[in-house]
Design an enzyme around this catalytic site. Structure first.
Site, PDB file in Angstrom:
ATOM      1  N   ARG A   1      -9.767   3.702   9.688  1.00 14.44           N
ATOM      2  CA  ARG A   1      -9.789   1.603   9.284  1.00 14.44           C
ATOM      3  C   ARG A   1     -11.090   1.333  10.358  1.00 14.44           C
ATOM      4  O   ARG A   1     -11.071  -0.488  10.131  1.00 14.44           O
ATOM      5  CB  ARG A   1      -8.248   1.586  10.543  1.00 14.44           C
ATOM      6  CG  ARG A   1      -7.148   0.926   9.957  1.00 14.44           C
ATOM      7  CD  ARG A   1      -5.793   1.511  11.409  1.00 14.44           C
ATOM      8  NE  ARG A   1      -4.653   0.629  11.022  1.00 14.44           N
ATOM      9  CZ  ARG A   1      -3.791   1.073  10.106  1.00 14.44           C
ATOM     10  NH1 ARG A   1      -3.545   2.283   9.606  1.00 14.44           N
ATOM     11  NH2 ARG A   1      -2.689   0.440  10.686  1.00 14.44           N
TER      12      ARG A   1
ATOM     13  N   LYS B   1       0.773  -1.380  -0.236  1.00 15.92           N
ATOM     14  CA  LYS B   1       0.089  -0.035   0.353  1.00 15.92           C
ATOM     15  C   LYS B   1       0.831   1.491   0.270  1.00 15.92           C
ATOM     16  O   LYS B   1       0.598   2.244  -0.781  1.00 15.92           O
ATOM     17  CB  LYS B   1      -0.747   0.013   1.154  1.00 15.92           C
ATOM     18  CG  LYS B   1      -1.629   0.987   1.134  1.00 15.92           C
ATOM     19  CD  LYS B   1      -2.456   0.514   2.481  1.00 15.92           C
ATOM     20  CE  LYS B   1      -2.256   0.528   3.854  1.00 15.92           C
ATOM     21  NZ  LYS B   1      -2.024   1.186   5.101  1.00 15.92           N
TER      22      LYS B   1
ATOM     23  N   ARG C   1      10.474  -1.743  12.083  1.00 12.37           N
ATOM     24  CA  ARG C   1       9.687  -1.574  13.262  1.00 12.37           C
ATOM     25  C   ARG C   1       9.285  -2.485  14.161  1.00 12.37           C
ATOM     26  O   ARG C   1       9.230  -3.590  13.163  1.00 12.37           O
ATOM     27  CB  ARG C   1       8.230  -1.369  12.384  1.00 12.37           C
ATOM     28  CG  ARG C   1       8.357   0.084  11.164  1.00 12.37           C
ATOM     29  CD  ARG C   1       6.852   0.840  10.848  1.00 12.37           C
ATOM     30  NE  ARG C   1       5.901   0.255  11.034  1.00 12.37           N
ATOM     31  CZ  ARG C   1       4.514   1.202  10.907  1.00 12.37           C
ATOM     32  NH1 ARG C   1       4.277   1.125   9.785  1.00 12.37           N
ATOM     33  NH2 ARG C   1       3.448   0.252  11.214  1.00 12.37           N
TER      34      ARG C   1
HETATM   35  P1  AMP Z   1      -0.057   1.918   9.972  1.00 13.46           P
HETATM   36  O1  AMP Z   1       2.028   2.457   9.926  1.00 13.46           O
HETATM   37  O2  AMP Z   1      -1.063   2.204   8.975  1.00 13.46           O
HETATM   38  O3  AMP Z   1       0.834   0.581   9.859  1.00 13.46           O
HETATM   39  O4  AMP Z   1       0.040   2.770  11.380  1.00 13.46           O
HETATM   40  C1  AMP Z   1       0.682   2.362  13.327  1.00 13.46           C
HETATM   41  C2  AMP Z   1      -0.230   2.644  14.008  1.00 13.46           C
HETATM   42  O5  AMP Z   1      -0.482   4.043  14.280  1.00 13.46           O
HETATM   43  C3  AMP Z   1      -1.473   1.842  13.664  1.00 13.46           C
HETATM   44  O6  AMP Z   1      -0.690  -0.195  14.487  1.00 13.46           O
HETATM   45  C4  AMP Z   1      -2.425   2.435  15.284  1.00 13.46           C
HETATM   46  O7  AMP Z   1      -1.696   2.467  16.174  1.00 13.46           O
HETATM   47  C5  AMP Z   1      -1.633   3.347  14.439  1.00 13.46           C
HETATM   48  N1  AMP Z   1      -2.920   3.817  13.627  1.00 13.46           N
HETATM   49  C6  AMP Z   1      -2.330   4.357  12.513  1.00 13.46           C
HETATM   50  N2  AMP Z   1      -3.839   4.371  11.097  1.00 13.46           N
HETATM   51  C7  AMP Z   1      -4.625   4.598  12.306  1.00 13.46           C
HETATM   52  C8  AMP Z   1      -6.745   4.591  12.257  1.00 13.46           C
HETATM   53  N3  AMP Z   1      -6.679   5.039  10.724  1.00 13.46           N
HETATM   54  N4  AMP Z   1      -6.536   4.842  13.816  1.00 13.46           N
HETATM   55  C9  AMP Z   1      -6.460   4.043  14.478  1.00 13.46           C
HETATM   56  N5  AMP Z   1      -5.069   3.702  14.198  1.00 13.46           N
HETATM   57  C10 AMP Z   1      -4.323   4.188  13.835  1.00 13.46           C
END
Ligand code: AMP
Length: 221
Positions: free
Chosen positions: A88, A13, A160
């Site tokens: 999400r 993505k 990460r």
């Molecule tokens: P990602 O890099 O998109 O995997 O996001 C990393 C972390 O950010 C996730 O595991 C959540 O803790 C937080 N996060 C990102 N986007 C959202 C969202 N739309 N709603 C809530 N938490 C989010």
């Protein structure tokens, strides 16, 4: 044009989002990247967000929705945005539609990058990200020219902590139980397109561009 890109962790993505914003001249808004920046700050909010990120749990909607709507309202987003990682949950999708409606805007289309769970786990075990700008590499399928360093900005690559172990399991579980429900929400309004994310990076990009160019941009009913 406002686009949402939905895909699990490791679906490609972020890579596709970067290619699309370059081709379309719109702004890439990645909720995870925004949160990672805030989580580095030595503030109460930074600490609170860090605790959710470390556990792989969702940050509460009242923080998340407001952060995204604020970002979209900035002048640089006038020609469109590509949302990556938000919404999400269906509650976030509804809050987004409401917030955009208030500003006379809407989401034109929603793209789901489909990749099976087993493939995601194998991809994530090799995923490394650059410290400076979050450029993404995979040590097996898309390695940097110099091991451990970003090709684009030379900064160090890191894995990460939430791409491993329990936090990763939790993030994938949230995706396949909660985020997946977004597909029904957007499908019901004919705003959803599904694309096979197991194809090569270039192939996915070409397919996405073709779909976007032919998309009917009328507002949702
Ligand atoms: P990602 O890099 O998109 O995997 O996001 C990393 C972390 O950010 C996730 O595991 C959540 O803790 C937080 N996060 C990102 N986007 C959202 C969202 N739309 N709603 C809530 N938490 C989010």
């Amino acid at each position: 044009m406002n686009i949402i890109l939905i895909g699990a962790q490791g679906s490609g993505k972020g890579t596709q989002a970067s290619l699309l914003v370059q081709s379309l001249g719109i702004v890439h808004i990645a909720s995870g990247d925004l949160f990672r920046v805030v989580s580095q700050e030595q503030t109460e909010l930074g600490e609170k967000i860090r605790s959710y990120l470390d556990k792989g749990e969702l940050v509460p909607d009242e923080i998340t929705v407001q952060m995204i709507l604020n970002r979209i309202s900035k002048a640089d987003c006038a020609s469109g945005v590509l949302l990556d990682g938000f919404p999400r949950t269906v509650a976030q999708a509804q809050a987004l539609d409401k917030g955009l409606q208030g500003a006379g805007q809407y989401i034109d289309m929603v793209i789901y990058l489909k990749v099976p769970r087993e493939e995601l786990i194998s991809r994530l075990s090799g995923r490394y990200i650059c410290q400076a700008q979050q450029h993404v590499y995979n040590i097996y399928s898309n390695p940097p020219k110099v091991p451990g360093l970003c090709d684009i900005d030379g900064s160090k690559l890191y894995q990460r902590s939430d791409d491993r172990g329990e936090a990763l399991e939790k993030r994938l579980n949230i995706f396949f139980t909660e985020t997946i429900r977004l597909l029904d929400y957007y499908r019901a309004e004919n705003r959803l397109v599904e694309v096979d994310g197991e194809q090569a990076i270039d192939q996915v990009h070409v397919e996405l561009m073709k779909i976007i160019k032919n998309w009917d941009r009328s507002p949702p009913k």
